[in-house]
Design an enzyme around this catalytic site. Structure first.
Site, short mmCIF file in Angstrom:
data_model
loop_
_atom_site.label_atom_id
_atom_site.label_comp_id
_atom_site.label_asym_id
_atom_site.label_seq_id
_atom_site.Cartn_x
_atom_site.Cartn_y
_atom_site.Cartn_z
N TYR A 156 0.95 -1.18 -0.15
CA TYR A 156 -0.01 -0.13 -0.05
C TYR A 156 0.98 1.18 -0.13
O TYR A 156 0.39 2.33 -0.56
CB TYR A 156 -0.82 -0.15 1.17
CG TYR A 156 -2.14 0.84 0.98
CD1 TYR A 156 -2.91 0.73 -0.08
CD2 TYR A 156 -2.55 1.81 1.83
CE1 TYR A 156 -3.98 1.45 -0.48
CE2 TYR A 156 -3.67 2.61 1.54
CZ TYR A 156 -4.51 2.42 0.53
OH TYR A 156 -5.69 3.11 0.34
N LYS A 163 -3.36 8.31 2.61
CA LYS A 163 -4.72 8.13 3.24
C LYS A 163 -4.74 8.90 4.62
O LYS A 163 -5.48 9.27 5.33
CB LYS A 163 -5.10 6.87 3.34
CG LYS A 163 -5.53 6.09 2.07
CD LYS A 163 -6.82 6.94 1.37
CE LYS A 163 -7.41 6.23 0.34
NZ LYS A 163 -8.51 6.85 -0.47
P1 NAD Z 1 -12.28 2.96 -8.38
O1 NAD Z 1 -11.32 2.77 -9.18
O2 NAD Z 1 -13.76 2.78 -8.73
O3 NAD Z 1 -12.50 4.40 -8.16
C1 NAD Z 1 -11.32 5.26 -8.06
C2 NAD Z 1 -11.83 6.65 -8.79
O4 NAD Z 1 -10.62 7.45 -8.42
C3 NAD Z 1 -12.02 6.51 -10.45
O5 NAD Z 1 -13.22 6.84 -10.32
C4 NAD Z 1 -10.85 7.41 -10.63
O6 NAD Z 1 -11.33 7.98 -11.85
C5 NAD Z 1 -10.71 8.37 -9.67
N1 NAD Z 1 -9.44 9.12 -9.78
C6 NAD Z 1 -8.28 8.96 -10.02
N2 NAD Z 1 -7.43 9.65 -10.36
C7 NAD Z 1 -8.18 10.92 -10.33
C8 NAD Z 1 -8.10 12.49 -10.57
N3 NAD Z 1 -6.72 12.75 -10.89
N4 NAD Z 1 -9.16 12.95 -10.38
C9 NAD Z 1 -10.35 12.80 -10.19
N5 NAD Z 1 -10.67 11.25 -9.88
C10 NAD Z 1 -9.68 10.48 -10.27
O7 NAD Z 1 -12.09 2.28 -7.22
P2 NAD Z 1 -12.88 2.23 -5.58
O8 NAD Z 1 -12.40 1.12 -4.90
O9 NAD Z 1 -14.19 2.42 -5.74
O10 NAD Z 1 -12.20 3.47 -5.05
C11 NAD Z 1 -12.77 4.34 -4.68
C12 NAD Z 1 -12.14 4.91 -3.04
O11 NAD Z 1 -12.20 3.88 -2.14
C13 NAD Z 1 -10.73 5.41 -3.36
O12 NAD Z 1 -10.46 6.56 -2.33
C14 NAD Z 1 -10.05 4.11 -2.54
O13 NAD Z 1 -8.90 4.43 -1.97
C15 NAD Z 1 -11.29 3.72 -1.24
N6 NAD Z 1 -10.99 2.34 -0.95
C16 NAD Z 1 -11.06 1.44 -1.69
C17 NAD Z 1 -11.17 0.21 -1.14
C18 NAD Z 1 -10.97 -1.34 -2.07
O14 NAD Z 1 -10.58 -2.21 -1.47
N7 NAD Z 1 -11.49 -1.07 -3.26
C19 NAD Z 1 -10.83 0.10 0.01
C20 NAD Z 1 -10.79 1.33 1.17
C21 NAD Z 1 -10.99 2.37 0.49
C1 IMJ Z 2 -3.93 -1.00 -3.15
C2 IMJ Z 2 -2.44 -1.19 -3.35
C3 IMJ Z 2 -1.77 -2.15 -2.49
C4 IMJ Z 2 -2.57 -2.65 -1.47
C5 IMJ Z 2 -4.02 -2.65 -1.57
C6 IMJ Z 2 -4.62 -1.65 -2.30
N1 IMJ Z 2 -4.79 -3.04 -0.43
C7 IMJ Z 2 -6.07 -2.44 -0.89
C8 IMJ Z 2 -5.81 -1.76 -1.84
C9 IMJ Z 2 -4.52 -4.04 0.48
C10 IMJ Z 2 -7.35 -2.80 0.08
C11 IMJ Z 2 -7.12 -0.74 -2.55
N2 IMJ Z 2 -7.01 0.61 -2.24
C12 IMJ Z 2 -7.55 0.55 -0.67
C13 IMJ Z 2 -6.80 1.85 -2.75
O1 IMJ Z 2 -6.81 2.66 -1.90
C14 IMJ Z 2 -6.38 1.70 -4.02
C15 IMJ Z 2 -5.62 2.92 -4.63
C16 IMJ Z 2 -5.13 3.01 -5.99
C17 IMJ Z 2 -5.02 1.89 -6.67
C18 IMJ Z 2 -4.37 1.94 -7.97
C19 IMJ Z 2 -4.36 0.86 -8.93
C20 IMJ Z 2 -3.95 1.19 -10.50
C21 IMJ Z 2 -2.98 2.31 -10.47
N3 IMJ Z 2 -2.85 3.25 -9.52
C22 IMJ Z 2 -3.80 3.14 -8.21
N4 IMJ Z 2 -3.68 4.10 -7.36
C23 IMJ Z 2 -4.41 3.99 -6.10
O2 IMJ Z 2 -2.25 2.74 -11.54
#
Ligand code: NAD
Ligand code: IMJ
Length: 256
Positions: A156, A163
């Site tokens: 991460y 975050k």
């Molecule tokens: P997702 O890929 O559907 O959403 C991520 C969004 O970020 C996308 O819509 C993308 O267009 C947007 N984004 C990236 N760069 C950007 C920029 N420069 N300007 C505006 N938007 C931008 O994935 P998700 O899992 O729905 O992620 C949404 C949120 O949830 C994120 O903050 C992520 O860190 C958080 N989150 C995700 C998880 C998981 O496991 N999926 C867990 C905890 C928190």
């Molecule tokens: C993302 C990376 C490494 C470990 C991770 C994650 N774990 C979880 C996530 C354990 C749950 C997903 N997460 C919480 C995120 O916030 C992801 C953010 C993200 C993901 C990508 C993938 C593609 C890319 N850039 C990204 N930047 C942020 O090119």
């Protein structure tokens, strides 16, 4: 009649139908909220527009959060079309793919700055744009975070640092905006298979670990997160601000 009838909300972070932001949008729509959506780039516009239109949304705008001009344009449009705003959802993050593997030690200056800009500073910029529109209407802002901000999670890396900055920014924003009746909270979601989780090495193992170790013995879904977002964006949470609410099946409470 829905709990959010007559209310207006803007959603940042829908990429496709798996996006957490999309399920939050559906939950808000089901309670009667009118929604605006933003997208990044033309490729995503073609995914986001049909989804937004399926909820009757008439405001669908480009917004790369690193672009101050696009942020201003979003809030100017909302002011012109709606005259005010009740809810804002920040569900976005970005770090370079190469920074999300291996050692945090190798994080580049540029990669660090980019992750912080997109994933943390954006909340400050969006809150500043939203605040004047939310005054006098008990506005509520919600951002999505992950426990990698508080404890080390393999791969991460720089996203964990971003975050941590996001969560702390939400606290400071809550203090600034509280006197105007505007609340700012974050939801710390457990791992969910979305676009943001694609290609992350060992993601399946992480999901399996939650199933085995979390008190609820299951992974969370976008719907679990959306229900907490609905609570935070409605009057049900009228006394709650500056909080991080975990929606993670209880995983993070476990020690040994
Ligand atoms: P997702 O890929 O559907 O959403 C991520 C969004 O970020 C996308 O819509 C993308 O267009 C947007 N984004 C990236 N760069 C950007 C920029 N420069 N300007 C505006 N938007 C931008 O994935 P998700 O899992 O729905 O992620 C949404 C949120 O949830 C994120 O903050 C992520 O860190 C958080 N989150 C995700 C998880 C998981 O496991 N999926 C867990 C905890 C928190
Ligand atoms: C993302 C990376 C490494 C470990 C991770 C994650 N774990 C979880 C996530 C354990 C749950 C997903 N997460 C919480 C995120 O916030 C992801 C953010 C993200 C993901 C990508 C993938 C593609 C890319 N850039 C990204 N930047 C942020 O090119």
């Amino acid at each position: 009649m829905g709990m959010l009838e007559g209310k207006k909300g803007v959603i940042f972070g829908v990429a496709n139908e798996r996006s957490i932001a999309w399920t939050i949008a559906q939950a808000l729509h089901n309670e009667g909220m009118e929604l605006a959506f933003t997208y990044v780039g033309e490729a995503l516009e073609s995914r986001v527009r049909p989804l937004a239109e399926s909820l009757g949304s008439k405001i669908i705008l480009p917004c790369d959060v690193t672009n101050d001009g696009q942020i201003d344009a979003v809030f100017n449009t909302l002011k012109e079309k709606w005259g005010g705003l009740d809810s804002l959802v920040h569900s976005l993050a970005f770090a370079k793919k190469e920074e999300l593997k291996g050692e945090f030690l190798t994080t580049s200056r540029e990669g660090f700055a980019l992750a912080m800009d997109v994933s943390a500073y954006s909340l400050v910029a969006l809150a500043r744009g939203a605040a004047p529109l939310m005054e006098g209407r008990n506005g509520s802002i919600v951002a999505l975070t992950y426990h990698g901000s508080q404890k080390v999670v393999s791969n991460y890396n720089v996203m964990g640092v971003a975050k941590a900055a996001l969560e702390c920014s939400a606290m400071y924003l809550a203090a600034d905006l509280g006197p105007k009746g505007i609340r700012v909270n974050t939801i710390s979601a457990g791992p969910i298979k979305t676009l943001a989780a694609m290609g992350i090495s060992g993601f399946k193992t992480i999901l399996d670990m939650v199933e085995q170790k979390a008190p609820l013995r299951r992974n969370v879904t976008q719907e679990d997160v959306a229900k907490t977002a609905l609570y935070l964006l409605s009057g049900l949470s009228s006394g709650v601000t500056g909080e991080i609410i975990y929606v993670d099946s209880g995983y993070s409470i476990m020690g040994m």
